[in-house]
Design an enzyme around this catalytic site. Structure first.
Site, PDB file in Angstrom:
ATOM      1  N   HIS A  55       0.863  -1.039   0.020  1.00 47.55           N
ATOM      2  CA  HIS A  55      -0.100   0.017  -0.008  1.00 47.55           C
ATOM      3  C   HIS A  55       1.005   1.378  -0.004  1.00 47.55           C
ATOM      4  O   HIS A  55       1.424   1.480   1.028  1.00 47.55           O
ATOM      5  CB  HIS A  55      -0.742   0.085   1.158  1.00 47.55           C
ATOM      6  CG  HIS A  55      -2.135   0.880   1.127  1.00 47.55           C
ATOM      7  ND1 HIS A  55      -3.352   0.447   1.675  1.00 47.55           N
ATOM      8  CD2 HIS A  55      -2.219   2.275   0.931  1.00 47.55           C
ATOM      9  CE1 HIS A  55      -4.137   1.524   1.351  1.00 47.55           C
ATOM     10  NE2 HIS A  55      -3.450   2.543   0.913  1.00 47.55           N
ATOM     11  N   VAL A  56       0.881   1.918  -1.352  1.00 46.77           N
ATOM     12  CA  VAL A  56       1.692   3.096  -1.284  1.00 46.77           C
ATOM     13  C   VAL A  56       1.769   4.174  -0.186  1.00 46.77           C
ATOM     14  O   VAL A  56       0.344   4.531   0.112  1.00 46.77           O
ATOM     15  CB  VAL A  56       1.383   3.628  -2.952  1.00 46.77           C
ATOM     16  CG1 VAL A  56       2.211   5.048  -2.961  1.00 46.77           C
ATOM     17  CG2 VAL A  56       2.171   2.782  -3.901  1.00 46.77           C
ATOM     18  N   HIS A  57       2.872   4.692   0.351  1.00 46.75           N
ATOM     19  CA  HIS A  57       2.497   5.768   1.441  1.00 46.75           C
ATOM     20  C   HIS A  57       3.602   6.603   1.191  1.00 46.75           C
ATOM     21  O   HIS A  57       5.008   6.205   1.006  1.00 46.75           O
ATOM     22  CB  HIS A  57       2.275   5.063   2.654  1.00 46.75           C
ATOM     23  CG  HIS A  57       3.376   4.032   3.017  1.00 46.75           C
ATOM     24  ND1 HIS A  57       3.637   2.909   2.698  1.00 46.75           N
ATOM     25  CD2 HIS A  57       4.496   4.385   4.005  1.00 46.75           C
ATOM     26  CE1 HIS A  57       4.558   2.232   3.135  1.00 46.75           C
ATOM     27  NE2 HIS A  57       5.213   3.221   3.754  1.00 46.75           N
ATOM     28  N   PHE A  58       3.571   7.881   1.457  1.00 41.87           N
ATOM     29  CA  PHE A  58       4.855   8.858   1.644  1.00 41.87           C
ATOM     30  C   PHE A  58       4.825   9.097   2.974  1.00 41.87           C
ATOM     31  O   PHE A  58       4.127   9.080   3.866  1.00 41.87           O
ATOM     32  CB  PHE A  58       4.273  10.227   0.759  1.00 41.87           C
ATOM     33  CG  PHE A  58       4.599  10.302  -0.626  1.00 41.87           C
ATOM     34  CD1 PHE A  58       3.686   9.725  -1.488  1.00 41.87           C
ATOM     35  CD2 PHE A  58       5.819  10.504  -1.130  1.00 41.87           C
ATOM     36  CE1 PHE A  58       3.865   9.456  -2.727  1.00 41.87           C
ATOM     37  CE2 PHE A  58       5.799  10.599  -2.603  1.00 41.87           C
ATOM     38  CZ  PHE A  58       4.757   9.947  -3.357  1.00 41.87           C
TER      39      PHE A  58
END
Ligand SMILES: [Zn+2]
Length: 173
Positions: free
Chosen positions: A131-134
């Protein structure tokens, strides 16, 4: 059990499970067991879920394992493992949330600088690559550099609940 422990427990359970699945060759794109998807569906921002801001396509949460006070995670609501899978509207919402996160951290902590970045894939250091996250975190002159600060756990001068209050209070309206 403190909120931090509850939250962290979730995450470590997820990582153990995901690692086991990955080693066995099973898919790791399981929305059911994704801690970020659970957070995405955890209701209105509150001190309990540590969500700072929630929009239709993106949301912001305190990192349960902060490298600095005020360390935020910004991510899409939708479970995607690559930036390229985001629709234009989702990308715009995500970037807008990153900008608001920077503004909130500047107002809440008056840092000397900030780090904004993403670890894409487990090899790049992502604990939850599915799950892409910054990461958005405040920095001060003289603190450790980003690479060494992300390598280990550090003792924080404030609790996650205190940081949540501070960042939520400084969120741009
Ligand atoms: Zn997810």
């Amino acid at each position: 059990m403190s909120l931090e422990n509850l939250w962290a427990g979730w995450r470590s359970e997820y990582i153990a499970e995901a690692t086991a699945r990955e080693r066995s060759g099973a898919l790791t794109h399981d929305v059911e067991s994704c801690v970020f998807c659970r957070l995405a569906g955890s209701g209105a921002p509150s001190e309990d879920n540590l969500v700072v801001w929630r929009g239709e396509c993106a949301f912001v949460v305190m990192n349960a394992y902060p490298y600095a006070s005020g360390h935020l995670l910004v991510m899409p609501v939708r479970h995607v493992d690559a930036l390229g899978e985001l629709a234009p509207g989702e990308s715009a919402a995500l970037w807008s949330a990153v900008q608001d996160s920077v503004a909130a951290l500047e107002a809440a902590y008056q840092p000397d600088g900030l780090n904004v970045g993403a670890n894409l894939g487990r090899a790049a250091g992502a604990g939850l690559p599915a799950h892409v996250h910054f990461h958005v975190l405040p920095r001060w002159s003289g603190d450790t550099n980003f690479m060494s600060s992300v390598a280990g756990t550090r003792v924080m001068p404030e609790t996650l609940a205190q940081a949540w209050k501070k960042v939520s209070g400084a969120w741009p309206t």
